[in-house]
Design an enzyme around this catalytic site. Sequence first.
Site, short mmCIF file in Angstrom:
data_model
loop_
_atom_site.label_atom_id
_atom_site.label_comp_id
_atom_site.label_asym_id
_atom_site.label_seq_id
_atom_site.Cartn_x
_atom_site.Cartn_y
_atom_site.Cartn_z
N ASP A 126 0.81 -1.22 0.00
CA ASP A 126 0.00 0.00 0.00
C ASP A 126 0.85 1.27 0.00
O ASP A 126 0.69 2.14 0.86
CB ASP A 126 -0.93 0.01 1.21
CG ASP A 126 -1.77 -1.25 1.32
OD1 ASP A 126 -2.15 -1.79 0.27
OD2 ASP A 126 -2.04 -1.70 2.45
N GLU A 157 -11.44 1.01 -3.78
CA GLU A 157 -10.79 1.39 -2.52
C GLU A 157 -9.48 2.12 -2.81
O GLU A 157 -9.14 2.38 -3.96
CB GLU A 157 -10.52 0.14 -1.67
CG GLU A 157 -9.65 -0.89 -2.37
CD GLU A 157 -9.48 -2.17 -1.58
OE1 GLU A 157 -9.66 -2.16 -0.36
OE2 GLU A 157 -9.16 -3.21 -2.20
#
Length: 564
Positions: free
Chosen positions: A67, A242
């Site tokens: 991420d 997302e």
Amino acid sequence: MHSVIKTVFIPTIAAALLLCQPVWGQKQTEVAQFDYFKYEGKDERFKTGIDHKKQYYNPIVAGYYPDPSVCRKGDTYYLVNSSFGFFPGVPIFKSKDLVNWKQIGHVLDRPSQLSLNEKQGISSGIFAPAISYNPTNDTFYMITTDIGGIGNFYVTSKDPEKGWSEPVLLPEVRNIDPSFLFDDDGKAYIVHNDEPENGPDWNQQRSIRIHEFDVATGKTIGKSKEILRGGARPEDRPIWIEGPHLYKINGYYYLMCAEGGTDSGHSEVVFRSKSPWGPYVAAKTNPILTQRDLAPNRENIVACTGHADLIQTPKGDWWAVFLGTRPYTNNFVFNTGRETFLLPVTWENDFPVILKKGEPVPTIVSKKDLKPGTQPLTGNFTYNENFEKDKLDHSWIFIRTPKQDFYKVNNGKLAITPLAISTEETQSPSAILRRQQHTNFSAETQVEYTAKSENDFAGLVLFQNEKYQFLFGKTIIDGKESIVLYRIEGKKEVLASKPLDGIKPNTPVKLKVEGKGGAGDFLYSLDGKTWQTLAGGADMTNLSTQKAQGFVGTCIGLYATKKN
């Protein structure tokens, strides 16, 4: 009303790895002393030589660093990654060229910022941090979600190398993956993943919401709005939109998101609007990054790509960091977790494209004006820790936030005082770990320790989560001090053991793991020279994300316990 511009520091705890200095009153035999830790990468992927001034390897940060989010101030870039159930939280790196990174610490480096508890699984905790720089007030912001903890919050800093503020909670920002945009008109916004308004239209449908943020007060203002529902092609019922990031580029607002879940169907999609509040139009080139349509048996495979962040250089070029995985079998099995990759961005019909459809993520990429660093984070590097400094470097981490003192670095040794907590419990054991950064690797140490009962253990741990591990070290088996290899896949089993008959107590023992994808050899040495195999070809697929589940990668470290 509270100020977020004045960053609060606690200088008495300047670094996370100074938190756990033990009370040094135990007898030597009650303490496990480790003389060194050596890790070496041996991946075929990195055996092709490159010109480090003109080329770089993907991934740029190998191992469990998922991420990625990036920002820039002047000519300096900062990168952060998710840390989930490990402490300190949110590793942060610094670079001058987007390729050669140096870890400068962790954003959440003290318990007042991050208190991970026994109710939080190893894949709970800190999700998807996003780092931003606001030039208006010369302040850095890091916003993230503590799953099972305090929820969504942000911290601030004037200088990321000097520490970050206490958390500012955002209870009105629900669910996960918040990210800031500081607009050029002085306004600011937070976008995040959320449940669709009035419930989902199909299974695993998600939406993106936006809040306006008041920089002066440090709070959101007004009503939030759902600006994206479903994904790039709602007619296809896409799942898990997302990881949103919002950018202002040439008068347009670009909303870039991950889509398709974090497994092999992962991708990145992009939309744009004349207003941050929408409506947003999807790019015809979506997805602008994915590997899901490529042959699974391709060479140097990279899979699961997505969760990207864009960055512009001072010269105007655009690049993207994103996560990906490096499987070692055709069914996408990997032990190293999700890693950080980098690619140049091109523009097509005024939309960014990270990788054209059908193209594999390249291992070697050209980039001008590289500045090779001294801290290797990719390629086949060797890491040697001889414990000669009074503290460990920033690559070492703990399982959850330590609640007790247990270690000390002194005179070329790391001494661990065993706690009555095991790595099989959802607590914080007396273990210190680093990430496995290669599919093929070796890791070794030397331990001085005398086990007195079957509850005693000291040695190496290879940790995915509480139910998926290897333990390799010294304990008592059938009344005899022995070298033992435990394999844990749901249940714990002795894979191999060797009684230490005739060996003096506290005799140093060397331990080594040779990992080769889904298999591993476990070796030991009693004379410091000759290696003997305790177990060869052990099944290490229990350390894969596919078996262990969750969002982390394997970590390897030094461990001692009184609760084996």
